[in-house]
Design an enzyme around this catalytic site. Structure first.
Site, PDB file in Angstrom:
ATOM      1  N   SER A 187      16.565  31.057 -45.529  1.00  0.00           N
ATOM      2  CA  SER A 187      16.621  30.982 -43.601  1.00  0.00           C
ATOM      3  C   SER A 187      16.275  31.772 -43.179  1.00  0.00           C
ATOM      4  CB  SER A 187      17.959  30.453 -44.225  1.00  0.00           C
ATOM      5  OG  SER A 187      18.265  29.937 -42.235  1.00  0.00           O
TER       6      SER A 187
ATOM      7  N   GLU B 162      22.604  21.798 -41.684  1.00  0.00           N
ATOM      8  CA  GLU B 162      22.323  22.264 -39.954  1.00  0.00           C
ATOM      9  C   GLU B 162      21.500  20.941 -40.052  1.00  0.00           C
ATOM     10  OE1 GLU B 162      16.941  23.333 -40.681  1.00  0.00           O
ATOM     11  OE2 GLU B 162      18.522  24.786 -40.839  1.00  0.00           O
TER      12      GLU B 162
ATOM     13  N   ASP C 194      -3.523  35.156 -49.925  1.00  0.00           N
ATOM     14  CA  ASP C 194      -3.434  33.289 -49.498  1.00  0.00           C
ATOM     15  C   ASP C 194      -4.663  32.746 -49.722  1.00  0.00           C
ATOM     16  OD1 ASP C 194      -1.660  32.370 -47.611  1.00  0.00           O
ATOM     17  OD2 ASP C 194      -3.698  32.384 -46.540  1.00  0.00           O
ATOM     18  N   THR C 195      -4.910  31.600 -49.283  1.00  0.00           N
ATOM     19  CA  THR C 195      -6.333  31.004 -49.267  1.00  0.00           C
ATOM     20  C   THR C 195      -7.129  31.080 -48.627  1.00  0.00           C
ATOM     21  OG1 THR C 195      -5.001  29.129 -48.319  1.00  0.00           O
ATOM     22  CG2 THR C 195      -6.019  29.382 -50.899  1.00  0.00           C
TER      23      THR C 195
ATOM     24  N   MET D 186       6.591  32.135 -41.993  1.00  0.00           N
ATOM     25  CA  MET D 186       6.679  32.867 -42.860  1.00  0.00           C
ATOM     26  C   MET D 186       6.132  34.196 -43.286  1.00  0.00           C
ATOM     27  SD  MET D 186      10.434  30.600 -43.418  1.00  0.00           S
ATOM     28  CE  MET D 186      11.087  32.093 -44.163  1.00  0.00           C
ATOM     29  N   GLY D 187       5.056  33.478 -44.705  1.00  0.00           N
ATOM     30  CA  GLY D 187       4.908  34.875 -45.430  1.00  0.00           C
ATOM     31  C   GLY D 187       4.650  35.997 -45.189  1.00  0.00           C
TER      32      GLY D 187
ATOM     33  N   ASN E  71      20.509  23.076 -45.986  1.00  0.00           N
ATOM     34  CA  ASN E  71      19.578  22.281 -44.910  1.00  0.00           C
ATOM     35  C   ASN E  71      20.276  21.360 -44.572  1.00  0.00           C
ATOM     36  OD1 ASN E  71      17.709  24.361 -44.758  1.00  0.00           O
ATOM     37  ND2 ASN E  71      16.024  23.097 -45.262  1.00  0.00           N
TER      38      ASN E  71
ATOM     39  N   LYS F 258      20.237  26.529 -50.813  1.00  0.00           N
ATOM     40  CA  LYS F 258      19.625  25.769 -49.786  1.00  0.00           C
ATOM     41  C   LYS F 258      19.721  24.172 -49.102  1.00  0.00           C
ATOM     42  CE  LYS F 258      16.717  27.564 -46.533  1.00  0.00           C
ATOM     43  NZ  LYS F 258      15.886  25.888 -46.224  1.00  0.00           N
TER      44      LYS F 258
ATOM     45  N   LEU G 113       0.653  33.623 -47.066  1.00  0.00           N
ATOM     46  CA  LEU G 113       1.039  34.375 -45.843  1.00  0.00           C
ATOM     47  C   LEU G 113       0.680  33.718 -45.070  1.00  0.00           C
ATOM     48  CD1 LEU G 113      -1.056  37.286 -47.281  1.00  0.00           C
ATOM     49  CD2 LEU G 113       1.017  37.184 -47.284  1.00  0.00           C
ATOM     50  N   GLY G 114       1.482  31.851 -44.497  1.00  0.00           N
ATOM     51  CA  GLY G 114       1.297  31.419 -43.407  1.00  0.00           C
ATOM     52  C   GLY G 114       2.277  32.115 -42.302  1.00  0.00           C
TER      53      GLY G 114
END
Length: 305
Positions: free
Chosen positions: A122, A183, A40-41, A21-22, A180, A176, A18-19
């Site tokens: 992305s 990109e 998440d930790t 993006m998460g 990148n 992906k 759950l950073g």
């Protein structure tokens, strides 16, 4: 007939990681009516204390999306999930794992009858509101099963313009990886153009305005260009950013694949080598690349002392 919205309302998913993006993905999934159990930790953002608790909180057959850093952390999570999930469950790796790792993880989970998919994602920190471009690899049955989740995450509009079932396991992360690599090259081209314009201040009196004027009607318009304009408006000379740029791995993997398959990729190769140069001395062009990475992905930058 069951509508797409009704399918979402009946969906449940476990989300590991759950950073930046998460956590945004959790919010977007919930907006679509999908029941999300997050782990998440960091206990401050986690819904459950352990992966075993995550499994227990989900109704079988389960779907668990893994959104953690590639490499050892992903390996550890997949190994632990193999011990707490059951036959018929589905694991989706949405991180930036190398496609060869997908073969290993799929085989590892298959030993206990757990299905596996890989998803190239992305959209960066903007995905919460704009949606995420999705490239997935796996069986057609797994794709159909998880489609309400993909539809919730992808941008609005035609499915084919924000989602693709690329092929079997590994193909999503391969697509992906190439995405990148492209990109990298696009960012480098904009950055080099910025440096040339900025250098000729005797002729060019409005660098930011020049880039801004390219946003409509020109053949170089893009979302990356919009983000560069945003970065320039915040810091026109990039005075607060060092021209130091990291790479997350996909650019290197793209070049390695190109070499292995005798495919010439001079532009992508040059862009990754330029990032290596950035770590040796400061450069206006690399400041622009650093600013772009911060704008679209929320990546950290080195502030000037």
């Amino acid at each position: 007939m069951t509508t797409q919205n009704e399918k979402s309302q009946n969906m449940q998913i476990g989300l590991v990681g759950l950073g930046k993006m998460g956590n945004n993905m959790r919010s977007r999934l919930k907006r679509a009516g999908i029941d999300v159990v997050g782990y998440d930790t960091n206990p401050a953002v986690s819904d459950v204390a352990t992966l075993a608790d995550l499994s227990a909180a989900l109704q079988a057959p389960r779907i668990v999306w893994v959104m953690v850093p590639a490499g050892k952390i992903t390996d550890s999570v997949v190994t632990e999930l193999a011990g707490v999930l059951e036959k018929g469950d589905l694991v989706i790796d949405g991180g930036n794992s190398r496609f060869t790792e997908d073969f290993k993880h799929a085989a590892q989970l298959a030993e206990t009858g757990i299905d596996y998919m890989d998803a190239g994602v992305s959209g960066g920190v903007w995905g919460l509101d704009n949606g995420y471009g999705l490239m997935v690899g796996g069986t057609a049955a797994s794709v159909e099963r998880a489609m309400p989740i993909f539809d919730a995450l992808r941008p609005e509009g035609p499915r084919a313009e924000g989602f693709v079932h690329v092929g079997e396991v590994g193909s999503g992360h391969y697509a992906k990886m190439v995405h990148n690599g492209i990109e990298y090259a696009l960012m480098q081209a904009y950055a080099e153009g910025y440096e040339l314009l900025d250098t000729r201040s005797d002729i060019i009196k409005d660098v930011t305005g020049t880039f801004k004027a390219w946003q409509r009607g020109t053949v170089v318009r893009s979302w990356l260009l919009e983000l560069l304009v945003r970065a320039l408006e915040e810091d026109p000379e990039f005075d607060n950013i060092e021209g130091y740029v990291e790479d997350s791995g996909e650019g290197r993997w793209t070049i390695e694949e190109a070499i292995a398959n005798a495919v010439p990729v001079p532009t992508i190769s040059a862009s990754i080598f330029a990032r290596f140069v950035s770590r040796q001395e400061d450069s206006p062009a690399m400041k622009a690349v650093a600013a772009l990475r911060q704008q679209f992905g929320g990546h950290s930058v080195k502030a000037v002392d």
